[in-house]
Design a protein around this motif. Sequence first.
Motif, PDB file in Angstrom:
ATOM      1  N   ASP A  49       0.815  -1.218   0.000  1.00  0.00           N
ATOM      2  CA  ASP A  49       0.000   0.000   0.000  1.00  0.00           C
ATOM      3  C   ASP A  49       0.851   1.271   0.000  1.00  0.00           C
ATOM      4  OD1 ASP A  49      -2.285  -1.599   0.287  1.00  0.00           O
ATOM      5  OD2 ASP A  49      -2.280  -1.419   2.469  1.00  0.00           O
ATOM      6  N   LEU A  50       2.145   1.140   0.286  1.00  0.00           N
ATOM      7  CA  LEU A  50       2.983   2.298   0.565  1.00  0.00           C
ATOM      8  C   LEU A  50       3.823   2.748  -0.623  1.00  0.00           C
ATOM      9  CD1 LEU A  50       4.283   1.240   4.090  1.00  0.00           C
ATOM     10  CD2 LEU A  50       2.375   2.784   3.556  1.00  0.00           C
ATOM     11  N   ARG A  51       3.868   4.050  -0.782  1.00  0.00           N
ATOM     12  CA  ARG A  51       4.814   4.681  -1.707  1.00  0.00           C
ATOM     13  C   ARG A  51       6.138   4.832  -0.952  1.00  0.00           C
ATOM     14  NH1 ARG A  51       2.615   6.315  -6.213  1.00  0.00           N
ATOM     15  NH2 ARG A  51       0.496   7.064  -6.362  1.00  0.00           N
ATOM     16  N   PRO A  52       7.231   5.118  -1.681  1.00  0.00           N
ATOM     17  CA  PRO A  52       8.487   5.410  -0.976  1.00  0.00           C
ATOM     18  C   PRO A  52       8.270   6.545   0.028  1.00  0.00           C
ATOM     19  CG  PRO A  52       8.881   5.124  -3.320  1.00  0.00           C
ATOM     20  CD  PRO A  52       7.380   5.103  -3.126  1.00  0.00           C
ATOM     21  N   GLY A  53       8.831   6.381   1.200  1.00  0.00           N
ATOM     22  CA  GLY A  53       8.645   7.368   2.262  1.00  0.00           C
ATOM     23  C   GLY A  53       7.568   6.968   3.250  1.00  0.00           C
ATOM     24  N   GLY A  54       6.855   5.871   2.974  1.00  0.00           N
ATOM     25  CA  GLY A  54       5.878   5.354   3.927  1.00  0.00           C
ATOM     26  C   GLY A  54       4.496   5.954   3.852  1.00  0.00           C
ATOM     27  N   THR A  55       4.164   6.655   2.762  1.00  0.00           N
ATOM     28  CA  THR A  55       2.831   7.223   2.597  1.00  0.00           C
ATOM     29  C   THR A  55       1.941   6.231   1.857  1.00  0.00           C
ATOM     30  OG1 THR A  55       3.707   9.470   2.512  1.00  0.00           O
ATOM     31  CG2 THR A  55       1.523   9.128   1.572  1.00  0.00           C
ATOM     32  N   VAL A  56       0.730   6.033   2.356  1.00  0.00           N
ATOM     33  CA  VAL A  56      -0.228   5.168   1.661  1.00  0.00           C
ATOM     34  C   VAL A  56      -0.547   5.813   0.310  1.00  0.00           C
ATOM     35  CG1 VAL A  56      -2.532   4.144   1.721  1.00  0.00           C
ATOM     36  CG2 VAL A  56      -1.188   4.307   3.830  1.00  0.00           C
ATOM     37  N   SER A  57      -0.514   5.009  -0.738  1.00  0.00           N
ATOM     38  CA  SER A  57      -0.716   5.526  -2.097  1.00  0.00           C
ATOM     39  C   SER A  57      -2.155   5.953  -2.342  1.00  0.00           C
ATOM     40  CB  SER A  57      -0.321   4.471  -3.132  1.00  0.00           C
ATOM     41  OG  SER A  57      -1.261   3.415  -3.155  1.00  0.00           O
ATOM     42  N   GLY A  58      -2.302   6.913  -3.256  1.00  0.00           N
ATOM     43  CA  GLY A  58      -3.631   7.358  -3.670  1.00  0.00           C
ATOM     44  C   GLY A  58      -4.482   6.232  -4.230  1.00  0.00           C
ATOM     45  N   PRO A  59      -3.940   5.380  -5.116  1.00  0.00           N
ATOM     46  CA  PRO A  59      -4.749   4.268  -5.625  1.00  0.00           C
ATOM     47  C   PRO A  59      -5.264   3.338  -4.520  1.00  0.00           C
ATOM     48  CG  PRO A  59      -2.882   4.622  -7.070  1.00  0.00           C
ATOM     49  CD  PRO A  59      -2.681   5.512  -5.860  1.00  0.00           C
ATOM     50  N   THR A  60      -4.476   3.160  -3.458  1.00  0.00           N
ATOM     51  CA  THR A  60      -4.945   2.339  -2.330  1.00  0.00           C
ATOM     52  C   THR A  60      -6.143   2.998  -1.659  1.00  0.00           C
ATOM     53  OG1 THR A  60      -2.756   1.404  -1.929  1.00  0.00           O
ATOM     54  CG2 THR A  60      -4.306   1.369  -0.081  1.00  0.00           C
ATOM     55  N   LEU A  61      -6.065   4.311  -1.427  1.00  0.00           N
ATOM     56  CA  LEU A  61      -7.179   5.019  -0.792  1.00  0.00           C
ATOM     57  C   LEU A  61      -8.421   4.986  -1.678  1.00  0.00           C
ATOM     58  CD1 LEU A  61      -5.239   8.077   0.672  1.00  0.00           C
ATOM     59  CD2 LEU A  61      -5.994   6.019   1.881  1.00  0.00           C
ATOM     60  N   MET A  62      -8.239   5.121  -2.989  1.00  0.00           N
ATOM     61  CA  MET A  62      -9.370   5.058  -3.914  1.00  0.00           C
ATOM     62  C   MET A  62     -10.013   3.668  -3.878  1.00  0.00           C
ATOM     63  SD  MET A  62      -7.667   7.249  -6.987  1.00  0.00           S
ATOM     64  CE  MET A  62      -9.099   7.383  -8.048  1.00  0.00           C
ATOM     65  N   GLN A  63      -9.187   2.644  -3.835  1.00  0.00           N
ATOM     66  CA  GLN A  63      -9.707   1.280  -3.766  1.00  0.00           C
ATOM     67  C   GLN A  63     -10.519   1.064  -2.504  1.00  0.00           C
ATOM     68  OE1 GLN A  63      -6.937  -2.004  -4.532  1.00  0.00           O
ATOM     69  NE2 GLN A  63      -7.718  -2.970  -2.688  1.00  0.00           N
ATOM     70  N   LEU A  64     -10.033   1.574  -1.376  1.00  0.00           N
ATOM     71  CA  LEU A  64     -10.765   1.420  -0.116  1.00  0.00           C
ATOM     72  C   LEU A  64     -12.121   2.114  -0.173  1.00  0.00           C
ATOM     73  CD1 LEU A  64      -7.852   1.886   2.442  1.00  0.00           C
ATOM     74  CD2 LEU A  64      -8.893  -0.259   1.643  1.00  0.00           C
ATOM     75  N   ALA A  65     -12.173   3.295  -0.781  1.00  0.00           N
ATOM     76  CA  ALA A  65     -13.450   4.007  -0.934  1.00  0.00           C
ATOM     77  C   ALA A  65     -14.412   3.187  -1.779  1.00  0.00           C
ATOM     78  CB  ALA A  65     -13.217   5.382  -1.560  1.00  0.00           C
ATOM     79  N   ASP A  66     -13.902   2.587  -2.841  1.00  0.00           N
ATOM     80  CA  ASP A  66     -14.743   1.803  -3.742  1.00  0.00           C
ATOM     81  C   ASP A  66     -15.225   0.512  -3.082  1.00  0.00           C
ATOM     82  OD1 ASP A  66     -15.839   1.694  -6.478  1.00  0.00           O
ATOM     83  OD2 ASP A  66     -14.605  -0.116  -6.644  1.00  0.00           O
ATOM     84  N   VAL A  67     -14.344  -0.168  -2.375  1.00  0.00           N
ATOM     85  CA  VAL A  67     -14.720  -1.420  -1.699  1.00  0.00           C
ATOM     86  C   VAL A  67     -15.813  -1.161  -0.658  1.00  0.00           C
ATOM     87  CG1 VAL A  67     -13.895  -3.167  -0.057  1.00  0.00           C
ATOM     88  CG2 VAL A  67     -12.564  -2.662  -2.099  1.00  0.00           C
ATOM     89  N   ALA A  68     -15.636  -0.128   0.154  1.00  0.00           N
ATOM     90  CA  ALA A  68     -16.635   0.178   1.193  1.00  0.00           C
ATOM     91  C   ALA A  68     -17.981   0.523   0.570  1.00  0.00           C
ATOM     92  CB  ALA A  68     -16.140   1.322   2.079  1.00  0.00           C
TER      93      ALA A  68
END
Length: 157
Positions: A49-68
């Motif tokens: 889920d993480l981009r370099p630097g330890g930030t959760v990626s935008g596509p991961t957050l979008m996927q979570l919104a869609d799944v919910a």
Amino acid sequence: MRPLVADAAGVHHYIGRIWPARQDAYHPSRFAVLRPGFCRYRHTVVAEDLRPGGTVSGPTLMQLADVATYALILAHLGEAALAVTTSLSIDFLRRADGPQLYVDAELVKLGRSLAIARITIVGGKADAEPDMSRPVAIASVTYSLTLVPEQGPSDAS
């Protein structure tokens, strides 16, 4: 708001039949709350889920919104495999890092042909109540709902 026709276990079972590769994303343990018009979905951040630097990626957050959103729609409509995402707009407000993410999905509209949900995503700890006043992202998700006609006996000879 319409009552639920499926609980988290029912949604999980249905996803297992129609989309087995994604069944784990809909496991009942991921739903802290599932009630008419609302669900709270939780996701433990993993390395993918993480981009370099330890930030959760935008596509991961979008996927979570869609799944919910999809789970909430299925809980209301039952076996609605023909519900498909038509729009997902997201605003990233601050760095998302976890270790846990919480997604609140609230139905704004559940009509015959469209479902619209408002999404709030926050980071937090697995053993604490999330602070929903500090979102890492907010989103709006729209689904197209296709009514499937009942199958009757075939007239073909």
